[in-house]
Design an enzyme around this catalytic site. Structure first.
Site, PDB file in Angstrom:
ATOM      1  N   ASN A  10     -83.200 -52.712 110.264  1.00 49.60           N
ATOM      2  CA  ASN A  10     -81.822 -52.729 110.753  1.00 49.60           C
ATOM      3  C   ASN A  10     -81.849 -52.302 112.222  1.00 49.60           C
ATOM      4  OD1 ASN A  10     -79.141 -52.405 111.313  1.00 49.60           O
ATOM      5  ND2 ASN A  10     -78.801 -50.726 109.860  1.00 49.60           N
ATOM      6  N   TRP A  11     -81.693 -53.293 113.080  1.00 48.81           N
ATOM      7  CA  TRP A  11     -81.809 -53.006 114.519  1.00 48.81           C
ATOM      8  C   TRP A  11     -80.549 -52.328 115.058  1.00 48.81           C
ATOM      9  CZ3 TRP A  11     -84.271 -58.163 116.797  1.00 48.81           C
ATOM     10  CH2 TRP A  11     -85.526 -58.362 116.188  1.00 48.81           C
ATOM     11  N   LYS A  12     -79.496 -52.284 114.261  1.00 50.06           N
ATOM     12  CA  LYS A  12     -78.215 -51.678 114.671  1.00 50.06           C
ATOM     13  C   LYS A  12     -77.757 -52.291 116.003  1.00 50.06           C
ATOM     14  CE  LYS A  12     -79.343 -47.686 111.896  1.00 50.06           C
ATOM     15  NZ  LYS A  12     -79.209 -46.253 111.638  1.00 50.06           N
ATOM     16  N   HIS A  96     -72.951 -50.138 105.181  1.00 46.96           N
ATOM     17  CA  HIS A  96     -73.820 -49.207 105.895  1.00 46.96           C
ATOM     18  C   HIS A  96     -73.022 -47.952 106.256  1.00 46.96           C
ATOM     19  CE1 HIS A  96     -76.371 -47.342 108.854  1.00 46.96           C
ATOM     20  NE2 HIS A  96     -77.358 -47.996 108.283  1.00 46.96           N
ATOM     21  N   GLU A  98     -72.847 -46.201 108.783  1.00 47.22           N
ATOM     22  CA  GLU A  98     -72.187 -46.195 110.095  1.00 47.22           C
ATOM     23  C   GLU A  98     -70.882 -46.981 110.046  1.00 47.22           C
ATOM     24  OE1 GLU A  98     -75.752 -47.374 112.072  1.00 47.22           O
ATOM     25  OE2 GLU A  98     -76.568 -45.414 111.559  1.00 47.22           O
ATOM     26  N   GLU A 168     -79.128 -44.543 101.305  1.00 46.82           N
ATOM     27  CA  GLU A 168     -79.342 -43.968 102.632  1.00 46.82           C
ATOM     28  C   GLU A 168     -78.510 -42.691 102.766  1.00 46.82           C
ATOM     29  OE1 GLU A 168     -80.730 -47.187 105.585  1.00 46.82           O
ATOM     30  OE2 GLU A 168     -78.559 -47.206 105.586  1.00 46.82           O
ATOM     31  N   GLY A 174     -81.302 -41.395 111.273  1.00 47.11           N
ATOM     32  CA  GLY A 174     -81.427 -41.160 112.703  1.00 47.11           C
ATOM     33  C   GLY A 174     -81.629 -39.708 113.079  1.00 47.11           C
ATOM     34  N   SER A 214     -84.758 -42.205 108.350  1.00 47.39           N
ATOM     35  CA  SER A 214     -85.925 -41.656 109.049  1.00 47.39           C
ATOM     36  C   SER A 214     -87.262 -42.034 108.397  1.00 47.39           C
ATOM     37  CB  SER A 214     -85.792 -40.134 109.183  1.00 47.39           C
ATOM     38  OG  SER A 214     -84.646 -39.810 109.949  1.00 47.39           O
ATOM     39  N   GLY A 235     -84.294 -48.021 110.345  1.00 45.68           N
ATOM     40  CA  GLY A 235     -83.515 -48.093 111.573  1.00 45.68           C
ATOM     41  C   GLY A 235     -84.425 -47.960 112.783  1.00 45.68           C
ATOM     42  N   GLY A 236     -84.480 -46.757 113.341  1.00 47.70           N
ATOM     43  CA  GLY A 236     -85.230 -46.504 114.578  1.00 47.70           C
ATOM     44  C   GLY A 236     -86.635 -47.100 114.590  1.00 47.70           C
TER      45      GLY A 236
END
Ligand code: 13P
Length: 256
Positions: A10-12, A96, A98, A168, A174, A214, A235-236
């Site tokens: 997930n590149w967000k 998600h 976010e 999640e 993150g 993470s 993510g990251g």
């Protein structure tokens, strides 16, 4: 049981056209030797679906980070499932954290989006998870159950073949603070038990439940080694092709 491992990147809201294309090319290269027993999907921002789709090659699939409930019409700023499919997306995320906590999406909206994604023929990665406050209050399973029930309302047992659940925990996203493999396993087992209750044992055993929060190359194997953790939503670390490749390799080692 034969659940195919799943790793999503997930590149967000990251990358631009050039860096997105470069990352897609690097991800294709970093994952090309990984076992085909792992499903690998990248979720770039909407504007880069087409160039990323052109760059990922045949091994990696294309996903969208969100989708709207309606097929077309006066919904300024929204993107329909048909548009995503037209751009080559085979997967979409819904719910998600976010979108739930930053954009204020309700359980009801997440359910409607999930049905729209499935009706449009895509695979839906439904995200659920508790906040730190909820975890500390002992509400992890209750929150996961509430979000999952709402997201899957109206989804048939057949429809579940195209559903992946992503657990999640919000406090792990993150933050560099990963859920311990045992804590994650516990939440996944509770989610699987819920699927057995909502559907049956067969659906519960067949549905992939992946972990997000993470995940890195260094902790992926231990997480994926848990019996009910079928991969990860990254993510990251998905913005680094080598790191992402290492996570895919860790998933390939998972034996169900
Ligand atoms: P991080 O891997 O950056 O914690 O993000 C997880 C996530 O939200 C994936 O959807």
């Amino acid at each position: 049981m034969g659940r195919k491992a799943f790793v999503g990147g997930n590149w967000k809201m990251n990358t631009q056209r050039e860096s997105a294309t470069a990352l897609a090319t690097a991800v294709a290269k970093a994952t090309e030797k990984a076992s085909r027993d792992v499903e690998v999907v990248v979720f770039p921002p909407f504007p880069y679906l087409l160039p990323v789709g052109d760059a990922i090659g045949p091994r990696v699939r294309l996903g969208a980070q969100d989708a709207y409930t309606e097929a077309s019409g006066a919904f300024t700023g929204e993107v329909s499932v048909a548009m995503l499919a037209d751009c080559g997306a085979t997967h979409a995320l819904t719910g998600h954290s976010e979108r739930r906590h930053v954009l204020g999406e309700s359980d009801t909206l997440v359910g409607a989006k999930t049905r729209a994604v499935l009706d449009g023929g895509l695979t839906c990665v439904v995200c659920v998870g508790e906040t730190l406050e909820q975890r500390e209050a002992g509400e992890t399973d209750t929150v996961n159950e509430r979000q999952t029930r709402a997201a899957l309302e109206g989804v048939s047992a057949e429809g579940m073949a195209r559903v992946v659940i992503a657990y999640e925990p919000v406090w792990a996203i993150g933050t560099g603070r990963t859920a311990s493999p045992a804590d994650a396993q516990q939440a996944h087992a509770a989610l699987r038990a819920l699927l057995a209750k909502l559907y049956d044992d067969k659906v519960a055993a067949a549905t992939r439940i992946i972990y997000g929060g993470s995940v890195k190359g260094a902790n992926a194997a231990e997480l994926f080694g848990q019996p009910d953790i079928d991969g990860g939503l990254i993510g990251g670390a998905s913005l680094d092709a080598e790191e992402f490749g290492a996570i895919v390799t860790a998933a390939a080692k998972k034996v169900h």
